[in-house]
Design an enzyme around this catalytic site. Structure first.
Site, PDB file in Angstrom:
ATOM      1  N   HIS A   1      37.375 104.127 117.042  1.00  0.00           N
ATOM      2  CA  HIS A   1      38.426 104.560 117.610  1.00  0.00           C
ATOM      3  C   HIS A   1      38.943 105.951 117.233  1.00  0.00           C
ATOM      4  O   HIS A   1      39.288 106.189 116.053  1.00  0.00           O
ATOM      5  CB  HIS A   1      39.577 103.666 117.017  1.00  0.00           C
ATOM      6  CG  HIS A   1      40.883 104.009 117.810  1.00  0.00           C
ATOM      7  ND1 HIS A   1      42.073 103.197 117.594  1.00  0.00           N
ATOM      8  CD2 HIS A   1      41.353 104.749 118.837  1.00  0.00           C
ATOM      9  CE1 HIS A   1      43.136 103.521 118.042  1.00  0.00           C
ATOM     10  NE2 HIS A   1      42.668 104.516 119.073  1.00  0.00           N
TER      11      HIS A   1
ATOM     12  N   ARG B   1      43.474 110.222 112.278  1.00  0.00           N
ATOM     13  CA  ARG B   1      43.610 110.067 110.711  1.00  0.00           C
ATOM     14  C   ARG B   1      42.490 109.279 110.199  1.00  0.00           C
ATOM     15  O   ARG B   1      42.479 109.257 108.910  1.00  0.00           O
ATOM     16  CB  ARG B   1      44.732 108.919 110.783  1.00  0.00           C
ATOM     17  CG  ARG B   1      44.365 107.573 111.563  1.00  0.00           C
ATOM     18  CD  ARG B   1      45.580 106.429 111.110  1.00  0.00           C
ATOM     19  NE  ARG B   1      46.618 106.892 112.128  1.00  0.00           N
ATOM     20  CZ  ARG B   1      47.560 106.111 112.483  1.00  0.00           C
ATOM     21  NH1 ARG B   1      47.303 104.847 112.168  1.00  0.00           N
ATOM     22  NH2 ARG B   1      48.590 106.362 113.312  1.00  0.00           N
TER      23      ARG B   1
ATOM     24  N   HIS C   1      37.528 102.370 109.196  1.00  0.00           N
ATOM     25  CA  HIS C   1      38.019 102.431 107.774  1.00  0.00           C
ATOM     26  C   HIS C   1      37.090 103.070 106.741  1.00  0.00           C
ATOM     27  O   HIS C   1      37.481 103.147 105.571  1.00  0.00           O
ATOM     28  CB  HIS C   1      38.544 101.090 107.490  1.00  0.00           C
ATOM     29  CG  HIS C   1      39.761 100.837 108.596  1.00  0.00           C
ATOM     30  ND1 HIS C   1      40.729 101.619 108.880  1.00  0.00           N
ATOM     31  CD2 HIS C   1      40.015  99.863 109.636  1.00  0.00           C
ATOM     32  CE1 HIS C   1      41.537 101.246 109.587  1.00  0.00           C
ATOM     33  NE2 HIS C   1      41.166 100.048 110.162  1.00  0.00           N
TER      34      HIS C   1
ATOM     35  N   HIS D   1      40.437  92.516 116.560  1.00  0.00           N
ATOM     36  CA  HIS D   1      41.530  92.709 116.025  1.00  0.00           C
ATOM     37  C   HIS D   1      41.841  91.648 114.882  1.00  0.00           C
ATOM     38  O   HIS D   1      41.973  90.433 115.329  1.00  0.00           O
ATOM     39  CB  HIS D   1      42.962  93.129 116.590  1.00  0.00           C
ATOM     40  CG  HIS D   1      43.627  94.260 115.882  1.00  0.00           C
ATOM     41  ND1 HIS D   1      44.247  93.826 115.111  1.00  0.00           N
ATOM     42  CD2 HIS D   1      43.612  95.605 116.476  1.00  0.00           C
ATOM     43  CE1 HIS D   1      44.834  95.151 114.768  1.00  0.00           C
ATOM     44  NE2 HIS D   1      44.474  96.233 115.342  1.00  0.00           N
TER      45      HIS D   1
ATOM     46  N   GLU E   1      36.947 103.731 121.295  1.00  0.00           N
ATOM     47  CA  GLU E   1      38.274 103.240 121.476  1.00  0.00           C
ATOM     48  C   GLU E   1      39.088 104.188 121.713  1.00  0.00           C
ATOM     49  O   GLU E   1      39.096 105.412 121.063  1.00  0.00           O
ATOM     50  CB  GLU E   1      38.707 102.291 120.518  1.00  0.00           C
ATOM     51  CG  GLU E   1      38.056 100.854 120.218  1.00  0.00           C
ATOM     52  CD  GLU E   1      38.566 100.255 118.981  1.00  0.00           C
ATOM     53  OE1 GLU E   1      38.052  99.078 118.905  1.00  0.00           O
ATOM     54  OE2 GLU E   1      39.401 100.726 118.491  1.00  0.00           O
TER      55      GLU E   1
ATOM     56  N   GLU F   1      39.146  93.285 126.439  1.00  0.00           N
ATOM     57  CA  GLU F   1      39.224  92.903 125.064  1.00  0.00           C
ATOM     58  C   GLU F   1      40.482  92.078 124.827  1.00  0.00           C
ATOM     59  O   GLU F   1      41.382  92.743 124.885  1.00  0.00           O
ATOM     60  CB  GLU F   1      38.796  94.091 124.255  1.00  0.00           C
ATOM     61  CG  GLU F   1      38.788  93.593 122.812  1.00  0.00           C
ATOM     62  CD  GLU F   1      38.004  94.631 121.937  1.00  0.00           C
ATOM     63  OE1 GLU F   1      37.061  95.386 122.536  1.00  0.00           O
ATOM     64  OE2 GLU F   1      38.449  94.514 120.727  1.00  0.00           O
TER      65      GLU F   1
ATOM     66  N   ASN G   1      33.259  97.873 113.841  1.00  0.00           N
ATOM     67  CA  ASN G   1      34.174  99.053 113.769  1.00  0.00           C
ATOM     68  C   ASN G   1      34.229  99.644 112.557  1.00  0.00           C
ATOM     69  O   ASN G   1      34.301  99.068 111.407  1.00  0.00           O
ATOM     70  CB  ASN G   1      35.564  98.463 114.422  1.00  0.00           C
ATOM     71  CG  ASN G   1      36.584  99.512 114.158  1.00  0.00           C
ATOM     72  OD1 ASN G   1      36.604 100.523 113.375  1.00  0.00           O
ATOM     73  ND2 ASN G   1      37.406  99.552 115.387  1.00  0.00           N
TER      74      ASN G   1
ATOM     75  N   ARG H   1      41.557 108.481 117.064  1.00  0.00           N
ATOM     76  CA  ARG H   1      42.920 108.508 117.402  1.00  0.00           C
ATOM     77  C   ARG H   1      43.452 110.087 117.762  1.00  0.00           C
ATOM     78  O   ARG H   1      42.767 110.897 117.188  1.00  0.00           O
ATOM     79  CB  ARG H   1      43.708 107.905 116.211  1.00  0.00           C
ATOM     80  CG  ARG H   1      43.308 106.212 116.111  1.00  0.00           C
ATOM     81  CD  ARG H   1      44.291 105.617 115.100  1.00  0.00           C
ATOM     82  NE  ARG H   1      45.755 105.526 115.225  1.00  0.00           N
ATOM     83  CZ  ARG H   1      46.040 104.536 115.695  1.00  0.00           C
ATOM     84  NH1 ARG H   1      45.458 103.518 115.462  1.00  0.00           N
ATOM     85  NH2 ARG H   1      47.326 104.391 116.057  1.00  0.00           N
TER      86      ARG H   1
ATOM     87  N   THR I   1      46.693  99.105 115.969  1.00  0.00           N
ATOM     88  CA  THR I   1      46.866  98.992 117.299  1.00  0.00           C
ATOM     89  C   THR I   1      47.707  97.695 117.512  1.00  0.00           C
ATOM     90  O   THR I   1      47.165  96.595 117.225  1.00  0.00           O
ATOM     91  CB  THR I   1      45.682  98.865 118.051  1.00  0.00           C
ATOM     92  OG1 THR I   1      44.889 100.092 117.946  1.00  0.00           O
ATOM     93  CG2 THR I   1      46.030  99.249 119.534  1.00  0.00           C
TER      94      THR I   1
HETATM   95  N1  PXP Z   1      39.146  96.067 119.028  1.00  0.00           N
HETATM   96  C1  PXP Z   1      40.074  96.976 119.134  1.00  0.00           C
HETATM   97  C2  PXP Z   1      40.315  97.402 120.570  1.00  0.00           C
HETATM   98  C3  PXP Z   1      40.776  97.837 118.076  1.00  0.00           C
HETATM   99  O1  PXP Z   1      41.677  98.790 118.367  1.00  0.00           O
HETATM  100  C4  PXP Z   1      40.415  97.401 116.737  1.00  0.00           C
HETATM  101  C5  PXP Z   1      41.080  98.204 115.527  1.00  0.00           C
HETATM  102  O2  PXP Z   1      40.607  99.340 115.911  1.00  0.00           O
HETATM  103  C6  PXP Z   1      39.416  96.513 116.538  1.00  0.00           C
HETATM  104  C7  PXP Z   1      39.122  95.776 117.581  1.00  0.00           C
HETATM  105  C8  PXP Z   1      39.097  95.858 115.296  1.00  0.00           C
HETATM  106  O3  PXP Z   1      40.092  95.482 114.418  1.00  0.00           O
HETATM  107  P1  PXP Z   1      40.015  95.149 112.914  1.00  0.00           P
HETATM  108  O4  PXP Z   1      39.624  96.435 112.344  1.00  0.00           O
HETATM  109  O5  PXP Z   1      41.301  94.700 112.752  1.00  0.00           O
HETATM  110  O6  PXP Z   1      38.717  94.247 112.839  1.00  0.00           O
END
Ligand code: PXP
Length: 252
Positions: free
Chosen positions: A45, A51, A12, A198, A75, A156, A9, A47, A106
């Site tokens: 994601h 952001r 960030h 997550h 996402e 998930e 992901n 959003r 989330t």
């Molecule tokens: N899976 C989902 C559905 C999420 O919303 C997120 C965060 O955007 C992640 C995985 C990844 O989480 P993290 O950034 O904490 O590793």
């Protein structure tokens, strides 16, 4: 045991870019590096408040993943706007997540049991368009059953509570891992593909990766943070190695 995919992901990277309103660092470059370092797919994601990831990022990520023949996992909140964007881009997968503007991330899973009537037609329309739909849910048997009855091909499992508990040395962590194991087993029994994500870091990845029903982990924040110190490629390679180690110990 099924092999375990890693979806990286890259949200960030966009968070850092947007902190200055600059054009760098570029999440698309991060996606290219992640794939080169062994990520199986890219997760992003979009959003509602944009952001981090922007519409233009999604355009570019859809194009590069398609060019490379690698999956993009979008996402998205269950809204008409996000559904239209998903249908316009046709990513390989869409993960339905709950979204509240004031949350930092989330915070909990999608309440599919409560929102069943609103969620089911969205799952259906996205699936009919050829998108593999997943519901991001807490490791809760009622939610697993609701996701299956909504027609989702994938669940998930939200690993955030377990990962926080491990970091805080909370004695409930073992019980939370058992909840993940039970939810994964039930989802697989119902014929769902099982993913998890997550809050996963180098410590929590191994017990999660050892759950044999899970076939994909989606990991972002920790990897992007670790990239500051050792670089994105090495951070992904280390995570990948820990995943493989957990799987081979379990298989032995
Ligand atoms: N899976 C989902 C559905 C999420 O919303 C997120 C965060 O955007 C992640 C995985 C990844 O989480 P993290 O950034 O904490 O590793």
């Amino acid at each position: 045991m099924a092999s375990l995919r890693l979806g990286v992901n890259i949200d960030h990277v966009a968070t850092v870019r947007n902190a200055r309103g600059a054009s760098y660092p570029d999440p698309v470059r991060a996606a290219e590096m992640a794939l080169a370092a062994g990520a199986d797919g890219i997760t992003a994601h979009l959003r509602e408040d944009r952001r981090h990831i922007s519409d233009a990022d999604i355009d570019a990520l859809a194009a590069i993943t398609r060019r490379r023949g690698r999956p993009l996992n979008l996402e998205m909140a269950v809204t008409a706007e996000m559904e239209a964007i998903a249908l316009a881009h046709l990513p390989h997968a869409a993960c339905l997540v709950p979204e509240r503007r004031e949350e930092v991330t989330t915070e909990g899973g999608l309440d599919v049991a409560k929102g069943h009537n609103a969620i089911t037609p969205v799952v259906q329309r996205l699936s009919n368009a050829g998108i593999r739909v997943s519901c991001f849910i807490d490791p809760d048997l009622e939610q697993v059953a609701a996701a299956a009855s909504a027609g989702s091909a994938v669940v998930e499992l939200h690993t955030g509570a377990y990962c926080d508990a491990v970091r805080e040395r909370n004695p409930q962590a073992a019980a939370m891992l058992e909840r993940l194991q039970a939810a994964a087993a039930e989802a697989a029994r119902l014929g769902l593909e099982v993913h998890a994500g997550h809050g996963i870091d180098y410590e929590t990845v191994k017990p999660i990766a050892a759950i044999g029903e899970i076939v994909e982990l989606n990991i972002g924040h920790f990897l992007i943070g670790e990239a500051i110190f050792i670089g994105l490629g090495p951070a992904i390679q280390r995570m990948r190695a820990l995943m493989d180690e957990a799987r081979s110990v379990r298989a032995a």
